[in-house]
Design a protein around this motif. Structure first.
Motif, PDB file in Angstrom:
ATOM      1  N   GLU A 197       0.855  -1.201   0.000  1.00 46.78           N
ATOM      2  CA  GLU A 197       0.000   0.000   0.000  1.00 46.78           C
ATOM      3  C   GLU A 197       0.891   1.251   0.000  1.00 46.78           C
ATOM      4  O   GLU A 197       1.758   1.402   0.864  1.00 46.78           O
ATOM      5  CB  GLU A 197      -0.887  -0.039   1.262  1.00 46.78           C
ATOM      6  CG  GLU A 197      -1.422   1.294   1.753  1.00 46.78           C
ATOM      7  CD  GLU A 197      -2.365   1.986   0.788  1.00 46.78           C
ATOM      8  OE1 GLU A 197      -3.186   1.313   0.156  1.00 46.78           O
ATOM      9  OE2 GLU A 197      -2.259   3.227   0.659  1.00 46.78           O
ATOM     10  N   SER A 198       0.666   2.118  -0.985  1.00 48.86           N
ATOM     11  CA  SER A 198       1.460   3.358  -1.028  1.00 48.86           C
ATOM     12  C   SER A 198       0.643   4.492  -1.661  1.00 48.86           C
ATOM     13  O   SER A 198       1.184   5.313  -2.369  1.00 48.86           O
ATOM     14  CB  SER A 198       2.744   3.135  -1.836  1.00 48.86           C
ATOM     15  OG  SER A 198       2.442   2.950  -3.206  1.00 48.86           O
ATOM     16  N   SER A 199      -0.675   4.495  -1.402  1.00 47.22           N
ATOM     17  CA  SER A 199      -1.521   5.444  -2.142  1.00 47.22           C
ATOM     18  C   SER A 199      -1.411   6.882  -1.652  1.00 47.22           C
ATOM     19  O   SER A 199      -1.710   7.813  -2.384  1.00 47.22           O
ATOM     20  CB  SER A 199      -2.980   4.995  -2.086  1.00 47.22           C
ATOM     21  OG  SER A 199      -3.465   5.060  -0.765  1.00 47.22           O
ATOM     22  N   ALA A 201       3.340   0.882   3.245  1.00 45.75           N
ATOM     23  CA  ALA A 201       2.962  -0.272   4.056  1.00 45.75           C
ATOM     24  C   ALA A 201       3.091  -1.579   3.300  1.00 45.75           C
ATOM     25  O   ALA A 201       2.855  -1.649   2.088  1.00 45.75           O
ATOM     26  CB  ALA A 201       1.524  -0.097   4.563  1.00 45.75           C
ATOM     27  N   ALA A 202       3.487  -2.611   4.053  1.00 39.33           N
ATOM     28  CA  ALA A 202       3.563  -3.966   3.503  1.00 39.33           C
ATOM     29  C   ALA A 202       3.095  -4.925   4.596  1.00 39.33           C
ATOM     30  O   ALA A 202       3.331  -4.673   5.781  1.00 39.33           O
ATOM     31  CB  ALA A 202       4.987  -4.307   3.082  1.00 39.33           C
ATOM     32  N   ALA A 203       2.415  -5.998   4.202  1.00 41.96           N
ATOM     33  CA  ALA A 203       1.891  -6.940   5.186  1.00 41.96           C
ATOM     34  C   ALA A 203       1.750  -8.310   4.554  1.00 41.96           C
ATOM     35  O   ALA A 203       1.594  -8.427   3.330  1.00 41.96           O
ATOM     36  CB  ALA A 203       0.524  -6.471   5.685  1.00 41.96           C
ATOM     37  N   VAL A 204       1.811  -9.337   5.393  1.00 43.12           N
ATOM     38  CA  VAL A 204       1.529 -10.696   4.918  1.00 43.12           C
ATOM     39  C   VAL A 204       0.301 -11.194   5.676  1.00 43.12           C
ATOM     40  O   VAL A 204       0.256 -11.141   6.905  1.00 43.12           O
ATOM     41  CB  VAL A 204       2.720 -11.650   5.166  1.00 43.12           C
ATOM     42  CG1 VAL A 204       2.387 -13.043   4.637  1.00 43.12           C
ATOM     43  CG2 VAL A 204       3.988 -11.116   4.506  1.00 43.12           C
ATOM     44  N   VAL A 252       3.436  -3.925   8.451  1.00 36.79           N
ATOM     45  CA  VAL A 252       4.415  -2.854   8.639  1.00 36.79           C
ATOM     46  C   VAL A 252       3.862  -1.576   8.027  1.00 36.79           C
ATOM     47  O   VAL A 252       3.449  -1.571   6.864  1.00 36.79           O
ATOM     48  CB  VAL A 252       5.747  -3.228   7.937  1.00 36.79           C
ATOM     49  CG1 VAL A 252       6.758  -2.091   8.049  1.00 36.79           C
ATOM     50  CG2 VAL A 252       6.308  -4.513   8.514  1.00 36.79           C
ATOM     51  N   VAL A 253       3.793  -0.519   8.808  1.00 39.40           N
ATOM     52  CA  VAL A 253       3.334   0.771   8.285  1.00 39.40           C
ATOM     53  C   VAL A 253       4.388   1.820   8.612  1.00 39.40           C
ATOM     54  O   VAL A 253       4.634   2.124   9.774  1.00 39.40           O
ATOM     55  CB  VAL A 253       1.982   1.207   8.915  1.00 39.40           C
ATOM     56  CG1 VAL A 253       1.534   2.551   8.334  1.00 39.40           C
ATOM     57  CG2 VAL A 253       0.912   0.157   8.689  1.00 39.40           C
ATOM     58  N   ALA A 254       5.027   2.340   7.575  1.00 39.77           N
ATOM     59  CA  ALA A 254       6.004   3.420   7.772  1.00 39.77           C
ATOM     60  C   ALA A 254       5.306   4.728   7.440  1.00 39.77           C
ATOM     61  O   ALA A 254       5.024   5.012   6.278  1.00 39.77           O
ATOM     62  CB  ALA A 254       7.215   3.195   6.882  1.00 39.77           C
ATOM     63  N   SER A 255       4.966   5.494   8.478  1.00 39.10           N
ATOM     64  CA  SER A 255       4.242   6.746   8.249  1.00 39.10           C
ATOM     65  C   SER A 255       5.220   7.853   7.876  1.00 39.10           C
ATOM     66  O   SER A 255       6.313   7.928   8.395  1.00 39.10           O
ATOM     67  CB  SER A 255       3.475   7.140   9.504  1.00 39.10           C
ATOM     68  OG  SER A 255       2.958   8.442   9.333  1.00 39.10           O
ATOM     69  N   LEU A 258      11.371   3.854   1.193  1.00 38.69           N
ATOM     70  CA  LEU A 258      10.827   2.984   2.248  1.00 38.69           C
ATOM     71  C   LEU A 258      10.251   1.658   1.767  1.00 38.69           C
ATOM     72  O   LEU A 258      10.103   0.725   2.555  1.00 38.69           O
ATOM     73  CB  LEU A 258       9.721   3.731   3.007  1.00 38.69           C
ATOM     74  CG  LEU A 258      10.156   4.938   3.846  1.00 38.69           C
ATOM     75  CD1 LEU A 258       8.930   5.694   4.366  1.00 38.69           C
ATOM     76  CD2 LEU A 258      11.015   4.495   5.023  1.00 38.69           C
ATOM     77  N   ILE A 259       9.926   1.563   0.485  1.00 40.51           N
ATOM     78  CA  ILE A 259       9.120   0.410   0.061  1.00 40.51           C
ATOM     79  C   ILE A 259       9.848  -0.923   0.215  1.00 40.51           C
ATOM     80  O   ILE A 259       9.282  -1.884   0.756  1.00 40.51           O
ATOM     81  CB  ILE A 259       8.565   0.606  -1.388  1.00 40.51           C
ATOM     82  CG1 ILE A 259       7.494  -0.424  -1.697  1.00 40.51           C
ATOM     83  CG2 ILE A 259       9.640   0.561  -2.444  1.00 40.51           C
ATOM     84  CD1 ILE A 259       6.150  -0.084  -1.169  1.00 40.51           C
ATOM     85  N   LEU A 260      11.099  -1.011  -0.219  1.00 46.08           N
ATOM     86  CA  LEU A 260      11.787  -2.304  -0.115  1.00 46.08           C
ATOM     87  C   LEU A 260      12.071  -2.697   1.337  1.00 46.08           C
ATOM     88  O   LEU A 260      11.818  -3.847   1.721  1.00 46.08           O
ATOM     89  CB  LEU A 260      13.061  -2.316  -0.982  1.00 46.08           C
ATOM     90  CG  LEU A 260      12.780  -2.227  -2.497  1.00 46.08           C
ATOM     91  CD1 LEU A 260      14.069  -2.250  -3.291  1.00 46.08           C
ATOM     92  CD2 LEU A 260      11.844  -3.340  -2.950  1.00 46.08           C
ATOM     93  N   PRO A 261      12.549  -1.749   2.191  1.00 50.67           N
ATOM     94  CA  PRO A 261      12.688  -2.119   3.609  1.00 50.67           C
ATOM     95  C   PRO A 261      11.357  -2.555   4.232  1.00 50.67           C
ATOM     96  O   PRO A 261      11.323  -3.482   5.048  1.00 50.67           O
ATOM     97  CB  PRO A 261      13.196  -0.833   4.270  1.00 50.67           C
ATOM     98  CG  PRO A 261      13.849  -0.065   3.171  1.00 50.67           C
ATOM     99  CD  PRO A 261      13.128  -0.427   1.914  1.00 50.67           C
ATOM    100  N   ALA A 262      10.266  -1.912   3.853  1.00 51.22           N
ATOM    101  CA  ALA A 262       8.953  -2.290   4.414  1.00 51.22           C
ATOM    102  C   ALA A 262       8.594  -3.719   4.014  1.00 51.22           C
ATOM    103  O   ALA A 262       8.124  -4.518   4.837  1.00 51.22           O
ATOM    104  CB  ALA A 262       7.879  -1.310   3.954  1.00 51.22           C
ATOM    105  N   ILE A 263       8.818  -4.056   2.743  1.00 51.90           N
ATOM    106  CA  ILE A 263       8.512  -5.417   2.261  1.00 51.90           C
ATOM    107  C   ILE A 263       9.413  -6.438   2.960  1.00 51.90           C
ATOM    108  O   ILE A 263       8.950  -7.478   3.441  1.00 51.90           O
ATOM    109  CB  ILE A 263       8.673  -5.499   0.721  1.00 51.90           C
ATOM    110  CG1 ILE A 263       7.599  -4.640   0.046  1.00 51.90           C
ATOM    111  CG2 ILE A 263       8.604  -6.948   0.244  1.00 51.90           C
ATOM    112  CD1 ILE A 263       7.794  -4.452  -1.445  1.00 51.90           C
ATOM    113  N   ASP A 264      10.723  -6.113   3.030  1.00 53.20           N
ATOM    114  CA  ASP A 264      11.671  -7.017   3.710  1.00 53.20           C
ATOM    115  C   ASP A 264      11.240  -7.280   5.146  1.00 53.20           C
ATOM    116  O   ASP A 264      11.232  -8.415   5.620  1.00 53.20           O
ATOM    117  CB  ASP A 264      13.074  -6.384   3.740  1.00 53.20           C
ATOM    118  CG  ASP A 264      13.828  -6.675   2.457  1.00 53.20           C
ATOM    119  OD1 ASP A 264      13.357  -7.546   1.692  1.00 53.20           O
ATOM    120  OD2 ASP A 264      14.856  -6.021   2.213  1.00 53.20           O
ATOM    121  N   THR A 265      10.882  -6.200   5.847  1.00 56.40           N
ATOM    122  CA  THR A 265      10.489  -6.332   7.248  1.00 56.40           C
ATOM    123  C   THR A 265       9.209  -7.164   7.380  1.00 56.40           C
ATOM    124  O   THR A 265       9.084  -7.997   8.279  1.00 56.40           O
ATOM    125  CB  THR A 265      10.282  -4.938   7.881  1.00 56.40           C
ATOM    126  OG1 THR A 265      11.426  -4.144   7.593  1.00 56.40           O
ATOM    127  CG2 THR A 265      10.096  -5.013   9.385  1.00 56.40           C
TER     128      THR A 265
END
Ligand code: KG4
Ligand code: ZN
Length: 356
Positions: free
Chosen positions: A18-20, A25-28, A39-42, A65-72
């Motif tokens: 999610e990056s709208s 944000a990334a989540a499983v 994970v939500v990086a505000s 932020l997107i790749l670190p968010a996905i990795d995390t």
């Protein structure tokens, strides 16, 4: 539960992206119901000094932020990319530059891992935040989506089918909160700040207007309220009297809440549904939840609302919505583009493709 909506079935772990707007944000989520990581990086700190989201700054920060968010998200879920079964991503509505960052990451990942790509409407994601936390809810229902960009009442007769009953004719509810909070010097994002400021205040201290009251239909209008707030505040400042901040904030909040509660409960009653879903960032507002719960109860309607962390933008809701879309064969192709003005109601996903 209907076929394909029970959280079982083929495949399981969906990565949501999610990056709208200003949250990366990334989540499983497993089986559309179980959050393995979220994970939500505000970026709120970055935009605060401008009093609102600056689109160009937002998209640049998403890139970082997107790749670190996905990795995390993968790490916290205890899995690797190869363990995923599908990748779901928000493709609209939202800021085009921001959307494109999440979309590009999702496409690259889905392509590299040879996993299905699923396109998710951000508003449908908000709705699925409810189904994540309240698996017992099932259509037909009426849903009030209240966020920074949208204020809509939808009738949902079936999963994936949306009829627009009403929407704001000007500002969104969250936008009204954000603008007034900025005027009061409460900072960004304004909704939570205004809610805090309103604590202990008298909601009847200021008689703010209630637009469209008594009119048929379910539309909203918040721009007159915003202007009334602006003039009332200027008047207070000009008179150099002690500033009744809590009363002012509580009265403003009450005017917004009044409009939302009246339309939403009337919509549920008119459609003869037993279930009302509240969704979107403004759904985190406790006064709204409390007033809506009271009014719904009196009308014999069950109200559902996600916990605060799932009301505001997150990727778990995107993974959940993506899972159920996938179960219905709603797969996206790699030419999927960002759709900044995407609507929910009236939309039909006719494309059904199976990947080889
Ligand atoms: O859904 P969301 O996170 O992002 C959009 O899709 O817009 O909603 C953000 C909006 C902002 O306008 C924010 O001020 C508002 O939700 N909001 C609140 C509260 N928490 C967030 N408004 C009122 N009370 C809150 N507690
Ligand atoms: Zn949102």
């Amino acid at each position: 539960m209907r076929d394909g909506e029970d959280g079982g079935g083929r495949g399981d772990r969906v990565l949501g992206i999610e990056s709208s707007c200003d949250e990366t944000a990334a989540a499983v989520v497993a089986g559309g119901r179980v959050i393995l990581s979220s994970v939500v990086a505000s970026q709120a700190d970055l935009h605060r000094r401008y009093g609102g989201v600056v689109p160009e700054i937002a998209s640049r920060r998403h890139v970082e932020l997107i790749l670190p968010a996905i990795d995390t998200a993968l790490h916290q879920a205890g899995i690797g990319g190869a363990d995923l079964d599908a990748v779901a991503v928000t493709y609209g509505p939202g800021l085009v530059g921001s959307l494109l960052v999440g979309l590009s990451a999702a496409k690259a990942l889905a392509f590299a891992l040879q996993k299905p790509l699923i396109a998710v409407n951000h508003l449908e994601g908000h709705l699925y935040a409810n189904l994540l936390t309240h698996p017992d809810t099932a259509p037909p229902y009426v849903c009030l989506i209240v966020s920074g960009g949208h204020t809509e009442i939808l009738y949902v007769p079936e999963y994936g089918e949306y009829t627009l009953m009403g929407r704001t004719r000007d500002d969104a509810a969250g936008e009204a909160f954000d603008k007034i909070a900025r005027l009061l010097g409460l900072g960004y994002p304004g909704g939570p700040a205004l809610e805090r400021a309103a604590q202990g205040g008298d909601p009847e201290a200021f008689a703010f207007p209630r637009a469209l009251r008594g009119e048929p239909g379910y539309d909203f209008s918040f721009s007159g309220l915003k202007t009334a707030g602006l003039y009332a505040w200027r008047d207070i400042e000009a008179r150099r009297v002690p500033v009744p901040l809590a009363d002012f904030a509580a009265s403003f909040q009450e005017a917004v809440v009044d409009a939302l509660v009246e339309r939403a409960v009337r919509a549920a009653r008119d459609r003869n549904v037993r279930t009302l879903l509240l969704a979107g960032g403004v759904a985190a507002n406790r006064r709204l939840q409390q007033r809506l719960a009271e009014s719904a109860r009196a009308a014999g309607v069950d109200l559902y609302c996600p916990p605060p962390a799932l009301c505001t933008d997150n990727a778990a809701m995107i993974a959940a919505a993506g899972y159920f879309a996938w179960q219905k064969g709603r797969l996206a192709s790699f030419d999927l583009n960002a759709a900044p003005n995407l609507r929910l109601a009236g939309e039909r996903f006719t494309r059904r493709r199976e990947r080889g």
